[in-house]
Design an enzyme around this catalytic site. Structure first.
Site, short mmCIF file in Angstrom:
data_model
loop_
_atom_site.label_atom_id
_atom_site.label_comp_id
_atom_site.label_asym_id
_atom_site.label_seq_id
_atom_site.Cartn_x
_atom_site.Cartn_y
_atom_site.Cartn_z
CG ASP A 202 -75.15 -20.13 59.89
OD1 ASP A 202 -76.00 -20.90 59.42
OD2 ASP A 202 -74.87 -19.02 59.41
CB ILE A 203 -70.93 -21.37 56.57
CG1 ILE A 203 -70.62 -22.87 56.72
CG2 ILE A 203 -69.84 -20.70 55.73
CD1 ILE A 203 -70.61 -23.63 55.41
CD GLU A 246 -76.50 -20.78 55.34
OE1 GLU A 246 -76.84 -19.65 55.69
OE2 GLU A 246 -77.15 -21.46 54.51
#
Length: 338
Positions: A202-203, A246
């Site tokens: 996950d960003i 994301e």
């Protein structure tokens, strides 16, 4: 007219030719004449005939020899030949004529009604033959068109299938593709007794990134991260997919937990090297990612989504511990058989 059938009348006596032409006037065919077998063979090179009316008794080359030569040529092998003869109805001569390739006999003096009747029958057969040839050619053309269309449709279907399994923005596999691959690889790993590893990524603080720099910059960021996520996957069965907005996943068949951690760490460092400025991050000036890794040798009492849940929990732990790091499943996450 190009479609008008042609009849060749062969007789060494010009008067006989005139009589035959007059008897066949209005029969619906173009009439050509020859006074010898040699002349008849020459005309065959220039015209396509539907029927030949061939005199038997001619000097130099008689009707039998002429018919035999016509049967020897590929172009005239199936050309109908009616012998016209005054030698009488001798069985031996008639048999010789059929052996030479005749389809019928007419005896002089020719009965006008029989002549026209037989000629009209063969002209109708020729018309049917030509019609069948045209229809066959049209059918062949249609078959070729259909085969070409089939190939186009197959290519379009393949393209549509690829599009349905591909994330339009990043070019990675989409969630549907990942879920199908997970089911497939789970069954394969269970048959082979091999480990199956999943990395969820996950960003960090991506919402803040979009709020500060806008969604266009956010999309560009996702594309760059996707390229990094794809780069370490060297084996054909390895899969990188966009799981959510994301969020990304790596599906790694025949890979143990240590291998999954190595893959995740490689991507984490590569994202740092992108040095994408992120003023909304609380852990540093640049964009970072967090990772959760889970690995299991599939068993019948487990479900593929168990692997997703454990990897997701590991990702949550990585975020809770400060982000920009890799976390793994806890010991015994899949039960005593893990």
């Amino acid at each position: 007219m190009p479609d008008t059938p042609k009849i060749l009348i062969v007789d060494d006596t010009p008067a006989n030719l005139l009589v035959m032409e007059s008897l066949l006037e209005g029969v619906g065919a173009q009439l050509l004449t020859a006074t010898s077998g040699q002349q008849a063979l020459s005309l065959m090179l220039e015209h396509e005939f539907s029927l030949v009316l061939l005199d038997v008794q001619m000097p130099d080359m008689d009707g039998f020899e002429t018919a035999t030569l016509l049967r020897g040529r590929k172009q005239t092998r199936h050309l109908p030949i009616i012998f016209v003869t005054a030698i009488g109805k001798d069985d031996g001569q008639i048999a010789r004529g059929y052996e030479a390739g005749a389809v019928d006999y007419l005896f002089k003096p020719v009965n006008p009604h029989i002549l026209r009747s037989k000629v009209e029958i063969f002209l109708e057969l020729d018309r049917q033959r030509r019609l069948l040839a045209r229809k066959s050619a049209e059918l062949d053309h249609k078959v070729k068109e259909l085969l070409a269309l089939k190939k186009q449709l197959e290519a379009a279907n393949r393209q549509l299938n690829e599009l349905s399994l591909t994330d339009a923005l990043t070019g990675l596999a989409n969630r549907r593709c990942f879920q199908e691959a997970l089911q497939t690889e789970w069954r394969r790993a269970m048959r082979c007794g091999q480990p199956l590893t999943l990395v969820m990524a996950d960003i960090d603080f991506f919402k803040q990134f979009n709020d500060i720099y806008g969604h266009v910059a956010g999309d560009e960021c996702l594309v760059k991260v996707a390229a990094v996520a794809r780069s370490p996957l060297m084996r054909p069965a390895d899969l990188a997919a966009r799981y959510g907005g994301e969020e990304f996943v790596l599906l790694l068949p025949n890979t143990d937990l240590e291998g999954g951690v190595c893959q995740a760490e490689e991507i984490r460092l590569a994202v740092e090297k992108l040095a994408i400025v992120h003023e909304g991050s609380t852990i540093g000036p640049h964009l970072t990612m967090s990772f959760g890794v889970a690995s299991v040798v599939p068993r019948r009492e487990l479900d593929p989504m168990d692997l997703v849940c454990v990897a997701d929990k590991a990702l949550y732990t990585a975020k809770e511990r400060g982000r920009n790091q890799v976390d793994v499943q806890g010991r015994g996450a899949f039960g005593s058989g893990a």
